[in-house]
Design a protein around this motif. Structure first.
Motif, PDB file in Angstrom:
ATOM      1  N   PHE A  89       0.827  -1.204   0.000  1.00 41.79           N
ATOM      2  CA  PHE A  89       0.000   0.000   0.000  1.00 41.79           C
ATOM      3  C   PHE A  89       0.865   1.258   0.000  1.00 41.79           C
ATOM      4  O   PHE A  89       0.615   2.201  -0.766  1.00 41.79           O
ATOM      5  N   LEU A  90       1.880   1.291   0.847  1.00 48.95           N
ATOM      6  CA  LEU A  90       2.729   2.484   0.919  1.00 48.95           C
ATOM      7  C   LEU A  90       3.562   2.666  -0.349  1.00 48.95           C
ATOM      8  O   LEU A  90       3.783   3.802  -0.800  1.00 48.95           O
ATOM      9  N   ALA A  91       4.016   1.562  -0.944  1.00 47.88           N
ATOM     10  CA  ALA A  91       4.754   1.666  -2.209  1.00 47.88           C
ATOM     11  C   ALA A  91       3.848   2.223  -3.308  1.00 47.88           C
ATOM     12  O   ALA A  91       4.251   3.095  -4.084  1.00 47.88           O
ATOM     13  N   GLY A  92       2.620   1.716  -3.371  1.00 50.02           N
ATOM     14  CA  GLY A  92       1.680   2.224  -4.362  1.00 50.02           C
ATOM     15  C   GLY A  92       1.350   3.691  -4.142  1.00 50.02           C
ATOM     16  O   GLY A  92       1.225   4.467  -5.093  1.00 50.02           O
ATOM     17  N   THR A  93       1.212   4.089  -2.869  1.00 52.79           N
ATOM     18  CA  THR A  93       0.905   5.486  -2.561  1.00 52.79           C
ATOM     19  C   THR A  93       2.043   6.411  -2.965  1.00 52.79           C
ATOM     20  O   THR A  93       1.821   7.530  -3.451  1.00 52.79           O
ATOM     21  N   THR A  94       3.281   5.964  -2.766  1.00 43.90           N
ATOM     22  CA  THR A  94       4.440   6.763  -3.187  1.00 43.90           C
ATOM     23  C   THR A  94       4.426   6.980  -4.698  1.00 43.90           C
ATOM     24  O   THR A  94       4.634   8.100  -5.186  1.00 43.90           O
ATOM     25  N   LEU A  95       4.167   5.899  -5.443  1.00 45.07           N
ATOM     26  CA  LEU A  95       4.082   6.028  -6.897  1.00 45.07           C
ATOM     27  C   LEU A  95       2.900   6.913  -7.301  1.00 45.07           C
ATOM     28  O   LEU A  95       2.985   7.684  -8.269  1.00 45.07           O
ATOM     29  N   PHE A  96       1.802   6.829  -6.557  1.00 44.44           N
ATOM     30  CA  PHE A  96       0.627   7.650  -6.827  1.00 44.44           C
ATOM     31  C   PHE A  96       0.961   9.141  -6.670  1.00 44.44           C
ATOM     32  O   PHE A  96       0.553   9.978  -7.483  1.00 44.44           O
ATOM     33  N   LEU A  97       1.729   9.451  -5.641  1.00 46.52           N
ATOM     34  CA  LEU A  97       2.135  10.834  -5.401  1.00 46.52           C
ATOM     35  C   LEU A  97       3.012  11.348  -6.548  1.00 46.52           C
ATOM     36  O   LEU A  97       2.770  12.426  -7.104  1.00 46.52           O
ATOM     37  N   VAL A  98       4.023  10.574  -6.906  1.00 49.81           N
ATOM     38  CA  VAL A  98       4.958  11.000  -7.953  1.00 49.81           C
ATOM     39  C   VAL A  98       4.250  11.121  -9.305  1.00 49.81           C
ATOM     40  O   VAL A  98       4.429  12.105 -10.038  1.00 49.81           O
ATOM     41  N   SER A  99       3.437  10.132  -9.652  1.00 46.17           N
ATOM     42  CA  SER A  99       2.768  10.155 -10.952  1.00 46.17           C
ATOM     43  C   SER A  99       1.730  11.270 -11.032  1.00 46.17           C
ATOM     44  O   SER A  99       1.518  11.857 -12.107  1.00 46.17           O
ATOM     45  N   SER A 100       1.075  11.592  -9.918  1.00 40.32           N
ATOM     46  CA  SER A 100       0.112  12.701  -9.918  1.00 40.32           C
ATOM     47  C   SER A 100       0.811  14.032 -10.171  1.00 40.32           C
ATOM     48  O   SER A 100       0.306  14.892 -10.913  1.00 40.32           O
ATOM     49  N   LEU A 101       1.977  14.213  -9.557  1.00 34.07           N
ATOM     50  CA  LEU A 101       2.757  15.427  -9.821  1.00 34.07           C
ATOM     51  C   LEU A 101       3.170  15.502 -11.280  1.00 34.07           C
ATOM     52  O   LEU A 101       3.086  16.561 -11.916  1.00 34.07           O
ATOM     53  N   LEU A 102       3.604  14.381 -11.821  1.00 32.95           N
ATOM     54  CA  LEU A 102       4.021  14.355 -13.224  1.00 32.95           C
ATOM     55  C   LEU A 102       2.838  14.648 -14.148  1.00 32.95           C
ATOM     56  O   LEU A 102       2.990  15.354 -15.156  1.00 32.95           O
ATOM     57  N   CYS A 103       1.650  14.134 -13.818  1.00 39.47           N
ATOM     58  CA  CYS A 103       0.453  14.439 -14.609  1.00 39.47           C
ATOM     59  C   CYS A 103       0.180  15.939 -14.611  1.00 39.47           C
ATOM     60  O   CYS A 103      -0.093  16.544 -15.664  1.00 39.47           O
ATOM     61  N   GLY A 104       0.222  16.557 -13.435  1.00 37.58           N
ATOM     62  CA  GLY A 104      -0.079  17.977 -13.342  1.00 37.58           C
ATOM     63  C   GLY A 104       0.915  18.858 -14.067  1.00 37.58           C
ATOM     64  O   GLY A 104       0.553  19.911 -14.610  1.00 37.58           O
ATOM     65  N   PHE A 105       2.185  18.431 -14.084  1.00 34.39           N
ATOM     66  CA  PHE A 105       3.226  19.231 -14.736  1.00 34.39           C
ATOM     67  C   PHE A 105       3.504  18.776 -16.169  1.00 34.39           C
ATOM     68  O   PHE A 105       4.451  19.262 -16.786  1.00 34.39           O
ATOM     69  N   ALA A 106       2.701  17.860 -16.690  1.00 32.88           N
ATOM     70  CA  ALA A 106       2.954  17.307 -18.033  1.00 32.88           C
ATOM     71  C   ALA A 106       3.034  18.412 -19.078  1.00 32.88           C
ATOM     72  O   ALA A 106       2.195  19.307 -19.119  1.00 32.88           O
ATOM     73  N   TRP A 107       4.063  18.353 -19.911  1.00 33.02           N
ATOM     74  CA  TRP A 107       4.290  19.392 -20.915  1.00 33.02           C
ATOM     75  C   TRP A 107       3.912  18.922 -22.323  1.00 33.02           C
ATOM     76  O   TRP A 107       3.825  19.731 -23.235  1.00 33.02           O
ATOM     77  N   THR A 108       3.658  17.640 -22.487  1.00 31.15           N
ATOM     78  CA  THR A 108       3.169  17.126 -23.774  1.00 31.15           C
ATOM     79  C   THR A 108       2.096  16.082 -23.505  1.00 31.15           C
ATOM     80  O   THR A 108       1.978  15.540 -22.396  1.00 31.15           O
ATOM     81  N   GLY A 109       1.322  15.773 -24.544  1.00 28.30           N
ATOM     82  CA  GLY A 109       0.298  14.751 -24.398  1.00 28.30           C
ATOM     83  C   GLY A 109       0.881  13.386 -24.087  1.00 28.30           C
ATOM     84  O   GLY A 109       0.330  12.621 -23.289  1.00 28.30           O
ATOM     85  N   GLY A 110       2.023  13.057 -24.696  1.00 22.67           N
ATOM     86  CA  GLY A 110       2.652  11.766 -24.448  1.00 22.67           C
ATOM     87  C   GLY A 110       3.088  11.606 -23.004  1.00 22.67           C
ATOM     88  O   GLY A 110       2.946  10.525 -22.419  1.00 22.67           O
TER      89      GLY A 110
END
Length: 474
Positions: A80-101
């Motif tokens: 659960f904690l490993a998944g939550t860490t990835l969830f945090l990082v990927s959510s930040l990357l989604c918000g800062f995404a600079w291209t559609g890819g």
């Protein structure tokens, strides 16, 4: 530990895990109303922005069973904690995404993180609460939060997009994930099933099967159900699924021990959960498109107008929890699916000139009540027979059923809605189709969720069922 052997932190832990469940389910649909803004800002073309929604479903659905079994083997809190860490990082990357890819790739990672978080969280709930009234209450809370997340996503996504911009539908996850990571080690006890080796071939084939099925389903509205890409993906899913079954029957340490499906309640509960999700996601999509495209609601107006749906889902879930202890899960599941069907039939009467009170409100009221009831009954049926060793797997199956149903619901509703000439006839057909699916759920619940007969026989060794379900000819 308390005197009764149960963890005294279990209710606080349930609140924490329900917050995680809410965010995971919310992210399945929260981008729906943000897609036009994303498409404009990141330059998607040819309907490519739809993959911002589909990529999450692919990562989530494709790895759900592997995530559930990983929780059993390496530890539920750790997973659960490993998944939550990835969830945090990927959510930040989604918000800062600079291209559609970049955004689509980050959404795949976000889906993978959800595949680790959701089944491990649910298996912790199953392990912390004793089977019976207390676990049923915990599952009612869990299911009501999930139902609320699935229906509140449209309100939250529209409001954030209008007020702050589309990146904030992803940045919303960040503070929640930080709270989960801070309190998780404090409130959650580590648990796992009996140590066994991984089944790499089983993991590969089931991931391929589920991912191909989800891919084919989410592509079908765009390319057609009889197109080469759709049929090819579904064909790969069938072949990989057949290989998976063969591998599991021969494996000394299977990823999914197939005898778990000897429990009619587990199988029936997961089928009812799948059909509940088909109705929930398909109906939400059709209501959203009708209210905004035909009635001219803004995203915020739409969210406020449909608030009755998540509220009634919560009411239905608590009513179901109270009734299950008195009349068992079968009549509760059948009644819930019947209410969903009635709500869809009421929505199927809408027209270009329907008002809120006479058009949307009655259907949303009935549908929400049924959604909450059927989700709780399905979860209780699917998880009540799981042993401590296999609670992560059972949770993964149940969550996978919901996510696969969600993907199928969106695909079916989209396909039916565009198959009729004119917007309103298409939406009516989508609502009527959802009603038929809910009625199929009534029949399945009646056939598979009967109370098991008690027989005085030894509990089979290695079978992940309760004593009541050790014979499954009932």
């Amino acid at each position: 530990m308390a005197d009764d052997g149960l963890d005294p932190r279990r209710w606080a832990a349930l609140a924490l895990l329900c917050a995680a469940n809410f965010m995971v389910i919310l992210d399945s649909q929260i981008v729906l109303l943000a897609l036009p803004s994303i498409e404009r800002d990141l330059g998607f073309s040819g309907g490519g922005a739809q993959w911002v929604l589909s990529a999450y479903l692919l990562g989530f659905g494709g790895l759900m069973l592997l995530g559930g079994r990983t929780a059993d083997l390496v530890g539920r809190r750790r997973t659960f904690l490993a998944g939550t860490t990835l969830f945090l990082v990927s959510s930040l990357l989604c918000g800062f995404a600079w291209t559609g890819g970049v955004l689509v790739g980050a959404r795949v990672a976000q889906g993978i993180s959800a595949a680790l978080m959701a089944p491990s969280a649910l298996s912790v709930v199953t392990a912390m609460f004793a089977e019976g009234t207390e676990r049923n209450k915990a599952l009612a809370i869990w299911s009501s939060v999930g139902g609320f997340g699935a229906t509140a996503a449209l309100l939250v996504g529209g409001t954030l997009t209008d007020a702050l911009g589309w990146p904030w539908v992803f940045f919303l996850n960040v503070p929640v994930a930080m709270v989960l990571l801070a309190l998780g080690p404090v409130l959650l006890s580590e648990s796992r099933g009996r140590a066994r080796a991984y089944d790499p071939v089983g993991a590969l084939t089931v991931t391929l099967a589920v991912s191909a099925a989800v891919y084919g389903v989410v592509r079908a509205p765009e390319t057609g159900w009889t197109s080469a890409s759709t049929l090819g993906a579904l064909g790969v899913a069938v072949v990989a699924g057949a290989v998976f079954v063969r591998v599991e029957t021969r494996s000394a340490a299977p990823l999914v021990p197939l005898q778990i499906f000897r429990s009619r309640r587990l199988t029936g509960g997961n089928l009812v959960m799948l059909l509940t999700a088909v109705g929930a996601f398909g109906t939400s999509l059709a209501v959203s498109q009708y209210a905004q495209g035909v009635l001219g609601y803004s995203p915020l107006e739409f969210g406020l107008a449909t608030a009755v749906l998540p509220v009634m889902a919560v009411v239905g879930s608590y009513a179901a929890q109270a009734m299950i202890g008195r009349v068992d899960v079968r009549p509760v599941a059948m009644t819930g699916m019947a209410f969903m069907a009635a709500g869809c039939l009421a929505l199927g009467q809408v027209s270009e000139n329907s008002g809120y009170v006479t058009g949307l409100l009655p259907g949303l009221f009935l549908f929400g009540l049924g959604l909450g009831s059927s989700a709780v009954a399905a979860a209780v049926a699917a998880l009540s027979g799981a042993t401590e060793r296999d609670s992560g797997l059972a949770s993964g199956l149940n969550t996978a059923a919901f996510q696969l149903g969600g993907a199928l619901g969106v695909a079916v509703a989209s396909t039916v809605a565009v198959s009729r000439a004119g917007a309103v006839p298409g939406f009516r057909a989508a609502f009527d189709t959802s009603a038929g699916i809910a009625l199929a759920g009534v029949a399945i619940a009646g056939l598979l969720l009967a109370r098991p007969r008690r027989r005085r026989v030894p509990e089979p060794v290695g079978v992940t069922m309760s004593k009541e379900e050790s014979t499954c000819g009932t």
